[in-house]
Scaffold this motif. Structure first.
Motif, PDB file in Angstrom:
ATOM      1  N   GLY A 130       2.348   2.659   0.481  1.00  0.00           N
ATOM      2  CA  GLY A 130       2.534   2.755   1.914  1.00  0.00           C
ATOM      3  C   GLY A 130       3.214   4.071   2.938  1.00  0.00           C
ATOM      4  O   GLY A 130       2.798   3.817   3.769  1.00  0.00           O
ATOM      5  N   PRO A 131       4.708   4.775   2.367  1.00  0.00           N
ATOM      6  CA  PRO A 131       4.175   5.443   2.818  1.00  0.00           C
ATOM      7  C   PRO A 131       3.680   7.490   3.039  1.00  0.00           C
ATOM      8  O   PRO A 131       3.556   8.063   4.268  1.00  0.00           O
ATOM      9  CB  PRO A 131       5.971   6.578   2.091  1.00  0.00           C
ATOM     10  CG  PRO A 131       6.278   5.329   1.075  1.00  0.00           C
ATOM     11  CD  PRO A 131       5.155   4.691   1.430  1.00  0.00           C
ATOM     12  N   PHE A 132       2.312   6.413   2.085  1.00  0.00           N
ATOM     13  CA  PHE A 132       1.513   7.852   1.955  1.00  0.00           C
ATOM     14  C   PHE A 132       0.370   6.793   2.608  1.00  0.00           C
ATOM     15  O   PHE A 132      -0.332   7.985   3.399  1.00  0.00           O
ATOM     16  CB  PHE A 132       0.612   8.137   0.585  1.00  0.00           C
ATOM     17  CG  PHE A 132       2.311   7.962  -0.554  1.00  0.00           C
ATOM     18  CD1 PHE A 132       2.439   9.818  -0.291  1.00  0.00           C
ATOM     19  CD2 PHE A 132       2.863   7.667  -1.254  1.00  0.00           C
ATOM     20  CE1 PHE A 132       3.527  10.300  -1.429  1.00  0.00           C
ATOM     21  CE2 PHE A 132       3.226   8.377  -1.893  1.00  0.00           C
ATOM     22  CZ  PHE A 132       3.860   9.360  -1.850  1.00  0.00           C
ATOM     23  N   LEU A 133       0.743   5.992   2.750  1.00  0.00           N
ATOM     24  CA  LEU A 133      -0.675   4.834   4.296  1.00  0.00           C
ATOM     25  C   LEU A 133      -0.534   6.069   5.388  1.00  0.00           C
ATOM     26  O   LEU A 133      -0.638   6.316   6.339  1.00  0.00           O
ATOM     27  CB  LEU A 133      -0.864   4.255   4.448  1.00  0.00           C
ATOM     28  CG  LEU A 133      -1.293   3.166   2.636  1.00  0.00           C
ATOM     29  CD1 LEU A 133      -1.655   1.537   2.965  1.00  0.00           C
ATOM     30  CD2 LEU A 133      -2.488   3.243   3.158  1.00  0.00           C
ATOM     31  N   LEU A 134       1.348   5.417   5.035  1.00  0.00           N
ATOM     32  CA  LEU A 134       2.009   6.094   6.957  1.00  0.00           C
ATOM     33  C   LEU A 134       1.659   8.134   7.576  1.00  0.00           C
ATOM     34  O   LEU A 134       1.135   7.944   8.300  1.00  0.00           O
ATOM     35  CB  LEU A 134       3.266   5.795   7.159  1.00  0.00           C
ATOM     36  CG  LEU A 134       3.499   4.573   7.245  1.00  0.00           C
ATOM     37  CD1 LEU A 134       5.347   3.669   7.093  1.00  0.00           C
ATOM     38  CD2 LEU A 134       3.018   4.004   8.343  1.00  0.00           C
ATOM     39  N   ALA A 135       1.777   8.159   6.363  1.00  0.00           N
ATOM     40  CA  ALA A 135       1.992   9.872   6.285  1.00  0.00           C
ATOM     41  C   ALA A 135       0.409  10.231   6.705  1.00  0.00           C
ATOM     42  O   ALA A 135       0.058  11.192   7.528  1.00  0.00           O
ATOM     43  CB  ALA A 135       2.273  10.398   5.142  1.00  0.00           C
ATOM     44  N   GLY A 136      -0.426   9.645   6.015  1.00  0.00           N
ATOM     45  CA  GLY A 136      -2.377   9.727   6.295  1.00  0.00           C
ATOM     46  C   GLY A 136      -2.603   9.665   7.204  1.00  0.00           C
ATOM     47  O   GLY A 136      -3.170   9.827   8.535  1.00  0.00           O
ATOM     48  N   ALA A 137      -2.202   8.161   7.755  1.00  0.00           N
ATOM     49  CA  ALA A 137      -2.487   7.778   9.522  1.00  0.00           C
ATOM     50  C   ALA A 137      -1.727   8.837   9.971  1.00  0.00           C
ATOM     51  O   ALA A 137      -2.561   9.446  11.565  1.00  0.00           O
ATOM     52  CB  ALA A 137      -2.134   6.161   9.848  1.00  0.00           C
ATOM     53  N   LEU A 138      -0.513   9.192  10.450  1.00  0.00           N
ATOM     54  CA  LEU A 138      -0.178  10.240  10.969  1.00  0.00           C
ATOM     55  C   LEU A 138      -0.709  11.551  11.266  1.00  0.00           C
ATOM     56  O   LEU A 138      -1.353  12.235  12.102  1.00  0.00           O
ATOM     57  CB  LEU A 138       1.702  10.744  10.824  1.00  0.00           C
ATOM     58  CG  LEU A 138       2.299  11.671  11.209  1.00  0.00           C
ATOM     59  CD1 LEU A 138       2.457  11.570  13.183  1.00  0.00           C
ATOM     60  CD2 LEU A 138       2.802  11.783  11.063  1.00  0.00           C
ATOM     61  N   ALA A 139      -1.538  12.255   9.899  1.00  0.00           N
ATOM     62  CA  ALA A 139      -2.303  12.644  10.053  1.00  0.00           C
ATOM     63  C   ALA A 139      -3.975  13.182  10.561  1.00  0.00           C
ATOM     64  O   ALA A 139      -3.940  13.937  11.227  1.00  0.00           O
ATOM     65  CB  ALA A 139      -2.346  13.945   8.834  1.00  0.00           C
ATOM     66  N   GLY A 140      -4.048  11.774  10.475  1.00  0.00           N
ATOM     67  CA  GLY A 140      -5.301  10.888  11.072  1.00  0.00           C
ATOM     68  C   GLY A 140      -5.612  10.741  12.790  1.00  0.00           C
ATOM     69  O   GLY A 140      -6.334  11.892  13.487  1.00  0.00           O
ATOM     70  N   MET A 141      -3.836  10.391  12.685  1.00  0.00           N
ATOM     71  CA  MET A 141      -3.560  10.579  14.682  1.00  0.00           C
ATOM     72  C   MET A 141      -3.747  12.172  15.417  1.00  0.00           C
ATOM     73  O   MET A 141      -4.175  11.771  16.739  1.00  0.00           O
ATOM     74  CB  MET A 141      -2.660   9.817  14.544  1.00  0.00           C
ATOM     75  CG  MET A 141      -2.975   8.153  14.792  1.00  0.00           C
ATOM     76  SD  MET A 141      -1.646   7.304  14.519  1.00  0.00           S
ATOM     77  CE  MET A 141      -1.049   8.179  16.787  1.00  0.00           C
ATOM     78  N   LEU A 142      -3.057  13.071  14.293  1.00  0.00           N
ATOM     79  CA  LEU A 142      -2.677  14.204  14.934  1.00  0.00           C
ATOM     80  C   LEU A 142      -4.163  15.004  15.244  1.00  0.00           C
ATOM     81  O   LEU A 142      -4.422  15.160  16.044  1.00  0.00           O
ATOM     82  CB  LEU A 142      -1.776  14.611  13.962  1.00  0.00           C
ATOM     83  CG  LEU A 142      -0.602  14.051  14.030  1.00  0.00           C
ATOM     84  CD1 LEU A 142       0.969  15.101  13.317  1.00  0.00           C
ATOM     85  CD2 LEU A 142       0.195  14.218  15.565  1.00  0.00           C
ATOM     86  N   LEU A 143      -4.696  14.713  14.251  1.00  0.00           N
ATOM     87  CA  LEU A 143      -6.135  15.776  14.040  1.00  0.00           C
ATOM     88  C   LEU A 143      -6.882  14.776  15.170  1.00  0.00           C
ATOM     89  O   LEU A 143      -7.795  15.484  15.889  1.00  0.00           O
ATOM     90  CB  LEU A 143      -6.752  15.330  12.584  1.00  0.00           C
ATOM     91  CG  LEU A 143      -7.803  15.984  12.928  1.00  0.00           C
ATOM     92  CD1 LEU A 143      -7.750  17.441  12.938  1.00  0.00           C
ATOM     93  CD2 LEU A 143      -8.950  15.594  11.662  1.00  0.00           C
TER      94      LEU A 143
END
Length: 147
Positions: A130-143
């Motif tokens: 779950g924490p990696f899903l959230l971090a990946g989504a944050l990276a995708g949203m920022l991009l």
């Protein structure tokens, strides 16, 4: 007027990521993916698409549900979180969905390799995804907000 229903035990106020993926925690609010799509609509960046947001949400959830059913590595919390994060990433388009998903797997793999190299985990050690899903989504949203 809204009446509050009893909440399930797994909906504790201290688990913020789980509350995001748990629509039963707030029975009087709209479904969480719709709220997050509304938040994504307010962020600067390209105009999003509700259609791609909902489709990517369903596709990511179906993929994680398949992984949940055929492997013992993923929990059902990952499926629920993928449903919400797929909607948010899909708002920015399909390339951002792929980038966010890939970033989650990349971060999880790097963490797992780091644990293996340090000798703090074995091949059968379970790592929460779950924490990696959230971090990946944050990276995708920022991009997605920058492009």
């Amino acid at each position: 007027m809204c009446t509050s229903a009893p909440r399930p035990a797994y909906c504790s106020p201290s688990s913020t990521p789980q509350r995001t993926a748990c629509p039963t925690c707030s029975p009087c609010r709209p479904p969480q993916p719709l709220i997050l799509l509304g938040v994504a609509a307010l962020l600067p960046g390209p105009d999003g698409s509700w259609t791609s947001g909902l489709l990517s949400s369903l596709i990511l959830a179906a993929g994680y549900l398949t992984l949940f059913l055929i492997s013992r590595g993923f929990g059902f919390g990952d499926v629920k979180l993928a449903l919400v994060l797929g909607a948010v990433l899909g708002w920015y388009g399909w390339p951002i969905v792929l980038i966010g998903t890939f970033a989650a797997y990349l971060l999880g793999a790097l963490y797992g390799i780091g644990l293996l190299v340090a000798g703090r985990a074995g091949r059968d050690t379970r790592i929460p995804f779950g924490p990696f899903l959230l971090a990946g989504a944050l990276a995708g949203m920022l991009l997605g907000a920058l492009t």
